[in-house]
Design a protein around this motif. Sequence first.
Motif, mmCIF file in Angstrom:
data_model
loop_
_atom_site.group_PDB
_atom_site.id
_atom_site.type_symbol
_atom_site.label_atom_id
_atom_site.label_comp_id
_atom_site.label_asym_id
_atom_site.label_seq_id
_atom_site.Cartn_x
_atom_site.Cartn_y
_atom_site.Cartn_z
ATOM 1 N N GLU A 33 36.544 19.766 76.887
ATOM 2 C CA GLU A 33 37.558 19.136 76.250
ATOM 3 C C GLU A 33 36.982 18.077 75.319
ATOM 4 O OE1 GLU A 33 40.950 19.335 76.093
ATOM 5 O OE2 GLU A 33 41.627 20.375 77.889
ATOM 6 N N HIS A 34 36.655 18.403 74.023
ATOM 7 C CA HIS A 34 35.982 17.494 73.156
ATOM 8 C C HIS A 34 36.309 17.902 71.918
ATOM 9 C CE1 HIS A 34 32.274 19.646 72.005
ATOM 10 N NE2 HIS A 34 32.022 19.814 73.450
ATOM 11 N N LEU A 35 35.932 17.015 70.678
ATOM 12 C CA LEU A 35 36.189 17.380 69.344
ATOM 13 C C LEU A 35 34.736 17.346 68.576
ATOM 14 C CD1 LEU A 35 39.311 15.260 68.479
ATOM 15 C CD2 LEU A 35 39.108 17.515 69.047
ATOM 16 N N GLY A 36 33.919 17.338 69.192
ATOM 17 C CA GLY A 36 32.423 17.638 68.596
ATOM 18 C C GLY A 36 31.865 16.436 67.983
ATOM 19 N N GLY A 37 31.070 16.455 67.166
ATOM 20 C CA GLY A 37 30.504 15.347 66.286
ATOM 21 C C GLY A 37 31.025 15.237 64.999
ATOM 22 N N PRO A 38 30.394 14.128 64.221
ATOM 23 C CA PRO A 38 30.773 14.059 62.722
ATOM 24 C C PRO A 38 30.046 15.106 62.018
ATOM 25 C CG PRO A 38 29.261 12.226 63.396
ATOM 26 C CD PRO A 38 29.860 12.968 65.038
ATOM 27 N N SER A 39 30.652 15.384 60.962
ATOM 28 C CA SER A 39 30.244 16.503 59.919
ATOM 29 C C SER A 39 29.298 15.705 59.017
ATOM 30 C CB SER A 39 31.251 17.215 59.234
ATOM 31 O OG SER A 39 32.006 16.231 58.224
ATOM 32 N N GLY A 40 28.626 16.406 58.291
ATOM 33 C CA GLY A 40 27.614 15.860 57.310
ATOM 34 C C GLY A 40 27.761 15.028 56.482
ATOM 35 N N GLY A 41 27.504 13.851 56.504
ATOM 36 C CA GLY A 41 27.883 12.554 55.555
ATOM 37 C C GLY A 41 29.009 11.719 56.279
ATOM 38 N N THR A 42 29.287 11.957 57.490
ATOM 39 C CA THR A 42 30.481 11.246 58.186
ATOM 40 C C THR A 42 29.850 10.357 59.239
ATOM 41 O OG1 THR A 42 32.044 13.025 57.611
ATOM 42 C CG2 THR A 42 32.447 11.426 59.897
ATOM 43 N N GLU A 43 30.353 9.360 59.434
ATOM 44 C CA GLU A 43 29.807 8.257 60.498
ATOM 45 C C GLU A 43 31.103 8.215 61.535
ATOM 46 O OE1 GLU A 43 27.431 4.807 59.749
ATOM 47 O OE2 GLU A 43 27.872 5.365 57.516
ATOM 48 N N LEU A 44 30.897 8.090 62.856
ATOM 49 C CA LEU A 44 31.800 7.830 63.756
ATOM 50 C C LEU A 44 31.743 6.721 64.795
ATOM 51 C CD1 LEU A 44 34.046 8.915 65.626
ATOM 52 C CD2 LEU A 44 32.278 10.448 66.999
ATOM 53 N N MET A 45 32.512 5.902 64.789
ATOM 54 C CA MET A 45 32.758 4.837 65.772
ATOM 55 C C MET A 45 33.874 4.541 66.560
ATOM 56 S SD MET A 45 32.382 0.706 64.484
ATOM 57 C CE MET A 45 33.981 0.639 63.683
ATOM 58 N N ILE A 46 33.449 4.141 67.780
ATOM 59 C CA ILE A 46 34.794 3.350 68.342
ATOM 60 C C ILE A 46 34.932 2.006 68.637
ATOM 61 C CG2 ILE A 46 35.918 3.793 70.850
ATOM 62 C CD1 ILE A 46 35.632 6.434 69.393
ATOM 63 N N HIS A 47 36.171 1.611 68.235
ATOM 64 C CA HIS A 47 36.349 0.158 67.969
ATOM 65 C C HIS A 47 37.090 -0.590 68.882
ATOM 66 C CE1 HIS A 47 37.580 -3.326 65.712
ATOM 67 N NE2 HIS A 47 36.275 -3.420 64.900
ATOM 68 N N ASP B 206 38.419 -4.657 70.431
ATOM 69 C CA ASP B 206 38.860 -6.052 70.230
ATOM 70 C C ASP B 206 37.672 -6.704 69.427
ATOM 71 O OD1 ASP B 206 41.394 -5.350 70.931
ATOM 72 O OD2 ASP B 206 41.295 -6.357 72.784
ATOM 73 N N ASP B 207 36.288 -6.643 70.126
ATOM 74 C CA ASP B 207 35.442 -7.411 69.532
ATOM 75 C C ASP B 207 34.373 -6.665 68.813
ATOM 76 O OD1 ASP B 207 36.440 -9.779 70.853
ATOM 77 O OD2 ASP B 207 35.570 -9.108 72.880
ATOM 78 N N GLY B 208 34.915 -5.342 68.427
ATOM 79 C CA GLY B 208 33.762 -4.623 67.532
ATOM 80 C C GLY B 208 33.494 -3.163 68.102
ATOM 81 N N PRO B 209 32.315 -2.574 67.799
ATOM 82 C CA PRO B 209 31.995 -1.218 68.417
ATOM 83 C C PRO B 209 31.773 -1.184 69.581
ATOM 84 C CG PRO B 209 30.606 -1.779 66.266
ATOM 85 C CD PRO B 209 31.436 -2.980 66.696
ATOM 86 N N LEU B 210 32.196 -0.131 70.443
ATOM 87 C CA LEU B 210 32.064 0.056 71.729
ATOM 88 C C LEU B 210 31.095 0.814 72.085
ATOM 89 C CD1 LEU B 210 35.909 0.062 72.688
ATOM 90 C CD2 LEU B 210 34.470 -1.756 73.121
ATOM 91 N N PRO B 211 30.367 0.711 72.996
ATOM 92 C CA PRO B 211 29.315 1.730 73.820
ATOM 93 C C PRO B 211 29.975 3.378 73.914
ATOM 94 C CG PRO B 211 29.583 0.210 75.476
ATOM 95 C CD PRO B 211 30.680 -0.153 74.085
ATOM 96 N N ALA B 212 29.055 4.213 74.313
ATOM 97 C CA ALA B 212 29.546 5.458 74.740
ATOM 98 C C ALA B 212 30.350 5.289 76.255
ATOM 99 C CB ALA B 212 28.282 6.388 75.175
ATOM 100 N N GLY B 213 31.299 6.021 76.203
ATOM 101 C CA GLY B 213 32.283 5.953 77.523
ATOM 102 C C GLY B 213 33.430 5.182 77.605
ATOM 103 N N ARG B 214 33.290 4.213 76.434
ATOM 104 C CA ARG B 214 34.507 3.124 76.534
ATOM 105 C C ARG B 214 35.528 3.672 75.781
ATOM 106 N NH1 ARG B 214 32.948 -2.059 77.099
ATOM 107 N NH2 ARG B 214 35.159 -2.565 76.722
ATOM 108 N N LEU B 215 36.693 3.331 76.158
ATOM 109 C CA LEU B 215 38.054 3.892 75.211
ATOM 110 C C LEU B 215 38.301 2.729 74.411
ATOM 111 C CD1 LEU B 215 40.320 6.008 75.015
ATOM 112 C CD2 LEU B 215 41.712 4.365 76.456
ATOM 113 N N GLY B 216 38.513 3.232 72.901
ATOM 114 C CA GLY B 216 38.930 2.450 72.021
ATOM 115 C C GLY B 216 39.361 3.379 70.746
ATOM 116 N N GLU B 217 39.768 2.453 69.482
ATOM 117 C CA GLU B 217 40.114 3.305 68.389
ATOM 118 C C GLU B 217 39.212 4.119 67.632
ATOM 119 O OE1 GLU B 217 43.072 2.233 64.412
ATOM 120 O OE2 GLU B 217 41.863 0.838 65.252
ATOM 121 N N ILE B 218 39.451 5.329 67.504
ATOM 122 C CA ILE B 218 38.618 6.079 66.759
ATOM 123 C C ILE B 218 38.562 5.697 65.261
ATOM 124 C CG2 ILE B 218 38.341 8.214 65.918
ATOM 125 C CD1 ILE B 218 39.745 9.287 68.280
#
Length: 466
Positions: free
Chosen positions: A295-309, A311-323
């Motif tokens: 159950e996952h959507l894969g990674g960013p396509s070429g030229g795309t960056e992905l971040m989980i945000h 309250d205080d900024g980017p979150l590390p792997a495994g932490r739930l936040g806004e896509i």
Amino acid sequence: MTTTLPELVRDRDGDHVALTVDGDRSLSVGEWLRESEDLARRLPPGRIALLFDDWIGYAIAELAVRMAGGTVVGLSPKLPARTLRSRLARCEAAGLLHGPEVRPPATGFAGWTATPETLRKGAGTAGGPPDDLAEILFTSGTTGGAKPVAVSLANLTFGHEGRGRLFNGIDGVLAAVPVGTNAGHSAMMTAMTAPATVHVLSGLDPETVARMIEKLRVPMAIVPPSIVTRMVAYGWHERHDLSGLRALMLGSAPVPMATVSRLAQALPETRIVIGYGSTEAAPAFVNRPVDSMEEHLGGPSGGTELMIHGDDGPLPAGRLGEICLRSEAPQRSYFRDPRATARVFRDGWTHMGDLGHVDEEGRLHFFDRAVDVITVDDRTISSTKVQHALHWHPEVVEAAAFGDAKGVCAAVVLRSPVPEKELHRVAAERLESHERPARIVVVDELPRGPIGKIRKGLLRRRLAVR
């Protein structure tokens, strides 16, 4: 200097068939240019709304507006008159160009109205002020009012060379998407720039889509999750021969893995790809080829960056936040809405309004739409997870989950009657105890908006009295 769309189309082989409708009517590049140039000579500049039920009419009008130096305002013919009036006013459209097969709003629009056949240069068709926008497209409005997204030419044409390479070796692609929408405009961009013929349909019910894939023998199809889920539930993917597909793209929202699993079993030689994106974030995109039932959507396509945000900024792997997604293209914005733009488009990132996390391998795991998250006893529950769990029952066609006074509630559409305890058993096999629906209600259909998105707020209100 940014290449214009008319320039891109003029560089193509005039005999190439760019677009076909229902496999019966076609539009070559040469015909497209001639018809659009004739119409463009009669069009004033400014923002011009398009309202067509016919794909070829829409294609000709869209390219004509661009040739005339105008901005395209995309409208769906499924919208009621009141909504059309509101969108025309909100986009400050100078005029409405519509097909003879659709009825424009009779009152409440101050601009000019014409069909391509009745349009006469200078006959009441005043232009509007020029701007640097290529088009204005409305979001689906699934979780609130639909918002107009302003798209610059630089954003729209960004990476068009890559779009062409994507379809190298593919002579045809079926795009089962509605006209006048963001997905419809993506199909139109493909028709304008890619070497493949784009096949579109006037009917988008699941049986029609499956039948046309078989009839056209296209090597590639792009099908929204809502259509493919119902197609598989009713078995249309097995009643029709879809084996000619080399690739099947499902996007741009999460798809039940039960649906993907049944597709993979029926089409073992077809490469199935799941995609995730939005009108606001384009061309940023996340995707994965399905090589397992994880159950996952894969990674960013070429030229795309992905971040989980968080309250205080980017979150590390495994932490739930806004896509959040970001691309190298100039960013989009909300038309004439600086407050909403500042909230969603920040520092180059588009905040998706969805929650998820990224694993150690950089793969995106979707949790839920932020507004659809269910809270029970201070515990956060994914309505998407509940829905997808119910899809593992073979008689479930569609499912929608939400929270009410009793906890988690799910509404299901069934192919044939099923004891409620059977549905609860399937849910219990795939959900934690606090995630399981307190009640499951069988409905004849789920309420949908004009372009097919499920309206959970309306569903919640309907079931509150039951």
